[in-house]
Design a protein around this motif. Sequence first.
Motif, short mmCIF file in Angstrom:
data_model
loop_
_atom_site.label_atom_id
_atom_site.label_comp_id
_atom_site.label_asym_id
_atom_site.label_seq_id
_atom_site.Cartn_x
_atom_site.Cartn_y
_atom_site.Cartn_z
N LYS A 1 -51.04 -10.92 -4.40
CA LYS A 1 -49.69 -11.01 -4.97
C LYS A 1 -49.61 -10.41 -6.37
CE LYS A 1 -48.14 -14.92 -2.28
NZ LYS A 1 -47.93 -16.38 -2.24
N SER A 2 -50.64 -10.63 -7.17
CA SER A 2 -50.55 -10.18 -8.56
C SER A 2 -51.11 -8.78 -8.80
CB SER A 2 -51.26 -11.17 -9.49
OG SER A 2 -52.63 -11.23 -9.21
N LEU A 3 -52.14 -8.39 -8.05
CA LEU A 3 -52.80 -7.11 -8.31
C LEU A 3 -52.69 -6.12 -7.15
CD1 LEU A 3 -56.08 -8.46 -9.98
CD2 LEU A 3 -54.00 -7.64 -11.12
N GLY A 4 -52.34 -6.60 -5.97
CA GLY A 4 -52.27 -5.73 -4.80
C GLY A 4 -53.62 -5.65 -4.10
N ASN A 5 -53.60 -5.21 -2.86
CA ASN A 5 -54.84 -5.24 -2.07
C ASN A 5 -55.76 -4.05 -2.33
OD1 ASN A 5 -53.42 -3.29 -0.73
ND2 ASN A 5 -53.65 -4.19 1.30
N LYS A 6 -55.37 -3.13 -3.19
CA LYS A 6 -56.23 -2.00 -3.51
C LYS A 6 -57.03 -2.22 -4.81
CE LYS A 6 -53.88 1.30 -0.76
NZ LYS A 6 -54.45 0.96 0.50
N HIS A 7 -56.71 -3.26 -5.54
CA HIS A 7 -57.40 -3.54 -6.79
C HIS A 7 -58.83 -4.01 -6.52
CE1 HIS A 7 -58.35 -5.44 -10.64
NE2 HIS A 7 -57.40 -4.67 -11.15
N GLU A 8 -59.75 -3.62 -7.37
CA GLU A 8 -61.17 -3.95 -7.17
C GLU A 8 -61.42 -5.46 -7.14
OE1 GLU A 8 -63.69 -1.98 -6.20
OE2 GLU A 8 -62.07 -0.52 -6.05
N ASP A 9 -60.71 -6.23 -7.96
CA ASP A 9 -60.89 -7.68 -7.95
C ASP A 9 -60.45 -8.27 -6.62
OD1 ASP A 9 -61.94 -7.62 -10.49
OD2 ASP A 9 -60.10 -8.32 -11.47
N THR A 10 -59.36 -7.75 -6.07
CA THR A 10 -58.88 -8.22 -4.77
C THR A 10 -59.89 -7.87 -3.69
OG1 THR A 10 -56.61 -7.80 -5.52
CG2 THR A 10 -56.93 -8.17 -3.16
N LYS A 11 -60.40 -6.66 -3.72
CA LYS A 11 -61.40 -6.24 -2.74
C LYS A 11 -62.66 -7.09 -2.83
CE LYS A 11 -60.03 -1.38 -2.61
NZ LYS A 11 -60.52 -0.01 -2.89
N ARG A 12 -63.07 -7.41 -4.04
CA ARG A 12 -64.27 -8.24 -4.23
C ARG A 12 -64.06 -9.63 -3.63
NH1 ARG A 12 -64.33 -8.00 -9.30
NH2 ARG A 12 -65.39 -6.00 -9.39
N CYS A 13 -62.89 -10.19 -3.86
CA CYS A 13 -62.58 -11.51 -3.31
C CYS A 13 -62.53 -11.45 -1.78
CB CYS A 13 -61.27 -12.02 -3.88
SG CYS A 13 -60.91 -13.73 -3.47
N ALA A 14 -61.94 -10.41 -1.23
CA ALA A 14 -61.90 -10.24 0.23
C ALA A 14 -63.32 -10.14 0.79
CB ALA A 14 -61.09 -9.01 0.61
N ARG A 15 -64.17 -9.42 0.09
CA ARG A 15 -65.57 -9.31 0.51
C ARG A 15 -66.25 -10.67 0.50
NH1 ARG A 15 -70.44 -9.01 -1.99
NH2 ARG A 15 -72.06 -7.79 -0.96
N ASN A 16 -66.02 -11.45 -0.56
CA ASN A 16 -66.62 -12.78 -0.63
C ASN A 16 -66.15 -13.65 0.52
OD1 ASN A 16 -67.93 -12.04 -2.97
ND2 ASN A 16 -66.48 -13.07 -4.33
N LEU A 17 -64.85 -13.59 0.84
CA LEU A 17 -64.33 -14.37 1.96
C LEU A 17 -64.96 -13.90 3.27
CD1 LEU A 17 -62.47 -16.46 3.26
CD2 LEU A 17 -60.64 -14.73 3.20
N ALA A 18 -65.07 -12.60 3.45
CA ALA A 18 -65.66 -12.06 4.68
C ALA A 18 -67.11 -12.51 4.84
CB ALA A 18 -65.58 -10.53 4.69
#
Length: 88
Positions: free
Chosen positions: A39-56
């Motif tokens: 919501k705040s940074l979008g799904n292309k931001h590196e922090d979002t990607k890192r969090c998605a990786r952690n969840l995966a």
Amino acid sequence: KTHPDTLRTMNNMANTHQRLKDFAKAEEMYRLALDGYEKSLGNKHEDTKRCARNLAIFLETLGTRKEDLRKVLDDYPHLERIRLIWHY
């Protein structure tokens, strides 16, 4: 719950809960953090990607949430390497 520092703390708390084997709380925190990042940074931001990786990685570690894992991998194509390693 959309400030990057708050989201980073939530992601770190999820990791801590995972290490403590509190998997329900870990998943909740990973998902809340990822939702906030999206919501705040979008799904292309590196922090979002890192969090998605952690969840995966968390979902893969559980081994029982394959559909949830597939959705995260589908939503984040940069995780394709992980999909190939895990054979999804």
